[in-house]
Motif scaffolding. Sequence first.
Motif, PDB file in Angstrom:
ATOM      1  N   HIS A 408      32.918  30.129   4.022  1.00  0.00           N
ATOM      2  CA  HIS A 408      33.314  30.495   2.664  1.00  0.00           C
ATOM      3  C   HIS A 408      33.264  29.320   1.684  1.00  0.00           C
ATOM      4  O   HIS A 408      33.753  29.454   0.554  1.00  0.00           O
ATOM      5  N   THR A 409      32.664  28.225   2.071  1.00  0.00           N
ATOM      6  CA  THR A 409      32.555  27.102   1.141  1.00  0.00           C
ATOM      7  C   THR A 409      31.835  27.537  -0.131  1.00  0.00           C
ATOM      8  O   THR A 409      30.732  28.082  -0.087  1.00  0.00           O
ATOM      9  N   GLY A 410      32.481  27.311  -1.265  1.00  0.00           N
ATOM     10  CA  GLY A 410      31.878  27.640  -2.551  1.00  0.00           C
ATOM     11  C   GLY A 410      31.963  29.098  -2.941  1.00  0.00           C
ATOM     12  O   GLY A 410      31.580  29.474  -4.056  1.00  0.00           O
ATOM     13  N   GLU A 411      32.454  29.953  -2.046  1.00  0.00           N
ATOM     14  CA  GLU A 411      32.510  31.386  -2.326  1.00  0.00           C
ATOM     15  C   GLU A 411      33.797  31.735  -3.090  1.00  0.00           C
ATOM     16  O   GLU A 411      34.844  31.133  -2.863  1.00  0.00           O
ATOM     17  N   PRO A 412      33.733  32.757  -3.962  1.00  0.00           N
ATOM     18  CA  PRO A 412      34.902  33.097  -4.775  1.00  0.00           C
ATOM     19  C   PRO A 412      35.869  34.034  -4.064  1.00  0.00           C
ATOM     20  O   PRO A 412      35.464  34.976  -3.389  1.00  0.00           O
TER      21      PRO A 412
END
Length: 454
Positions: A408-412
């Motif tokens: 989920h790195t960078g995911e909103p």
Amino acid sequence: MPLQPSTTRRLDHVLTTAQREGRMPSVAAGLVRGGSLVWTGAVGTVDGRADGRAADDDTQYRMGSITKTFVAVEVLRLRDAGRLDLADRFGAHVPGSAFDDVSLEQLLTHAAGVQAESQGPWWERTPGGSWDELVGSGVGQRFRAGRRFHYTNVGYGALGRLLEVLHGKGWFEVVRDELLEPLGMTRTTTRPTGSAAQGLAVHPFADVLLPEPEHDAGAMAPAGQLWTTVTDLARWATFLGGETAGLLSAETLAEMVEPHHVVDEPGKPWTGAHGLGWQVWNVDGVRSAGHGGSMPGFIAGLRVGLDEPGAGDGVVMLTNTTATAGGRPLMNDLLGALAEHEPATPAPWSAAGDPALLELAGPWHWGPSVDTAKVVGEHLVLGEPGAGRGSRFRRVGEDLWEGLDGYHTGEPLRVVRRADGTVSHLDLASFRFTRTPYDPEGDVPGGVDDLGWR
């Protein structure tokens, strides 16, 4: 905070033992913690003779390829200033070479396929020429750009030329004016000045020495020219640990130490990778970053921990021998002794949380699976980072968070509320997290069977 005398004695013993067993004419080392130099030591003489001048923390040695990290930081500073993009082709800024079509990012990460060494005689032992002469010698690529990691000194000669073209002055002038002087690294130079060690080769079968040549490497200099001291190199280690004096943002520094290309060695597990100018290691799940360096007559090393409890603890080492088996073990042993005798003290816990975030804490369900959300400091933690898709999230707006780890790195992550303002569900990159499994009130994509659980 100064180290305990017993710790200092242990570190001195480790260094002295390594100098003798590694047959190093001299060796100087230092440890950093909490953004400061906490210990230095030096053993041996600058010319390797028993009656020679003793080395100390102000003795200059060649740092070799650690030079590349200064060049890389300057390239990222240009990127942050909006003067280039890492996706830019090298030829867009410095046209006319065989590297026109490789990207700046590929050069920084040694993934451009560019040949490792120059075309002429062993460049580290012979005087270097101009950029035009280097290009005219026929240097080129060994592999398709982007295919694999292939360490390249020539590629960093190219990046040094990039600095010269965009700044309108020599690459070292750029490094000196924008990094060394602001950081107080006045003993880092392109040629030896003041107290400096003689580069030496130690005979493998006898206790005799051979002086190594020293010269200006010309266009290849950005790959390994710089001389430094333990004190100066330790300041660069604290820079890597986050004490950048405002010269580089924390976000860019973190980007530089992300592993971009694995260093693949047949028959060995993957423990090393290369970031944007920095080497990155992952040993037993503990990450560190830094760089090694060597030139004829010299070996150098710098490494700083990235993970707790040793985050920010770092070691630097400089020695004036062409080859020794003692360099890397010495760095490991010094860091190990520091951790054993004076383990890093964790910050004390305090109740500094935000009560307003309690509405997000507790169990959430992605379908039938269960994850627990916790508020840890300024982060919302969903699941266990490093396990499955667990991640930390940082707040980036009203009811909007951004993932910091793994999948989920960078995911909103968006907090969706009901008309009355209470939390209905979490929308994580289109996945629905509800308070009960497949809550029909949670706007579950695809809907929930009208008859419910049965």
